[in-house]
Write a protein that holds these residues in place. Structure first.
Motif, short mmCIF file in Angstrom:
data_model
loop_
_atom_site.label_atom_id
_atom_site.label_comp_id
_atom_site.label_asym_id
_atom_site.label_seq_id
_atom_site.Cartn_x
_atom_site.Cartn_y
_atom_site.Cartn_z
N ASN A 176 -7.14 0.46 5.12
CA ASN A 176 -6.43 1.23 5.68
C ASN A 176 -5.90 2.41 5.03
O ASN A 176 -5.36 2.93 3.97
CB ASN A 176 -4.78 0.98 5.47
N PRO B 265 0.47 -2.21 -8.88
CA PRO B 265 -0.29 -2.17 -7.84
C PRO B 265 -1.58 -3.24 -8.38
O PRO B 265 -1.56 -3.74 -9.33
CB PRO B 265 -0.99 -0.61 -8.69
N PHE C 278 -7.22 3.06 1.75
CA PHE C 278 -6.92 3.14 0.17
C PHE C 278 -7.73 1.71 -0.27
O PHE C 278 -8.61 1.22 0.14
CB PHE C 278 -5.71 2.11 0.18
N THR D 127 1.95 2.42 -3.46
CA THR D 127 0.41 2.86 -3.98
C THR D 127 0.77 4.41 -4.37
O THR D 127 0.06 5.41 -4.73
CB THR D 127 -0.54 2.67 -3.65
N ILE D 128 1.10 4.88 -3.06
CA ILE D 128 1.72 6.51 -2.81
C ILE D 128 2.59 6.95 -3.36
O ILE D 128 3.10 7.91 -4.57
CB ILE D 128 1.99 6.95 -1.76
N HIS E 58 -8.53 -0.88 -2.45
CA HIS E 58 -7.86 -2.14 -2.75
C HIS E 58 -9.32 -3.09 -3.25
O HIS E 58 -10.05 -2.74 -4.01
CB HIS E 58 -7.52 -2.76 -2.06
N TYR F 249 2.88 5.92 -7.76
CA TYR F 249 1.89 6.45 -8.14
C TYR F 249 2.39 6.23 -9.78
O TYR F 249 0.90 5.40 -10.36
CB TYR F 249 1.10 7.75 -7.68
N ARG G 195 0.86 -1.34 0.02
CA ARG G 195 -0.38 -0.25 0.19
C ARG G 195 1.11 1.16 0.28
O ARG G 195 0.69 2.51 -0.92
CB ARG G 195 -1.05 0.34 1.02
#
Length: 131
Positions: free
Chosen positions: A94, A63, A96, A41-42, A98, A45, A38
Motif C-alpha cells: 500500500n 511503527p 509503504f 506511519t504518516i 513494511h 511519523y 499504516r
C-alpha cells in the motif's frame, strides 16, 4: 533496557519450555499490546524516533520497526536466541515499506509479524497484500 521490560522477558521465559514456545508467547504478548496502522506511519511519523524506554511505556500503535526491535530484545535477552537467529525483512504494501522479522527456530526460518497479529496474521506469516 527498562527494568519492567526485563521483568516481562523473564516472566515469559519462565513460562516457556522451548525456543518455539518463547517465540510464540512473546509474539502473543507484543502483538496484543502493540499494533501497526499504516496511516499512523504518516500522521505519527515522530514515533519512528522514540527510544525503547519511551516505546515500552506505550500501548497501541507503534511503527513496525519499533515493535520488531522490542521483539528482537525479547528474543535475545531470553537467552533462547542469538542475533544471528533473527533477520529483518521488508515488503512493499500500500505504498509503504513494511518490516517484519524472520526467526530461526531449529533449522527453519519462521516469519514473525507481531504488529499485524491484531489483524489476524498468525505466527509464521507476514503481511503481503493490501490490508
Amino acid at each position: 533496557i527498562p527494568e519492567s521490560l526485563r521483568e516481562k522477558i523473564n516472566e515469559i521465559k519462565n513460562q516457556a519450555r522451548s525456543p518455539e514456545q518463547f517465540l510464540s508467547l512473546a509474539y502473543d504478548y507484543l502483538g496484543s499490546r502493540f499494533h501497526i496502522w499504516r496511516l499512523n506511519t504518516i500522521i505519527k511519523y515522530n514515533y519512528l524516533f522514540k527510544t525503547i524506554k519511551e516505546a515500552w511505556l506505550m500501548n497501541g500503535y507503534l511503527p513496525c520497526t519499533l515493535i520488531n526491535y522490542l521483539l528482537r530484545i525479547f528474543l535475545v535477552k531470553s537467552g533462547w536466541f542469538k542475533e544471528a537467529d533473527i533477520r529483518r525483512r521488508h515488503v512493499f504494501v500500500n505504498f509503504f515499506i513494511h518490516q517484519y522479522l524472520q526467526v530461526k527456530v531449529g533449522d527453519k526460518w519462521l516469519s514473525v509479524d507481531a504488529g499485524e497479529k491484531r489483524r489476524g496474521t498468525p505466527l509464521g506469516k507476514h503481511l503481503k497484500y493490501f490490508g
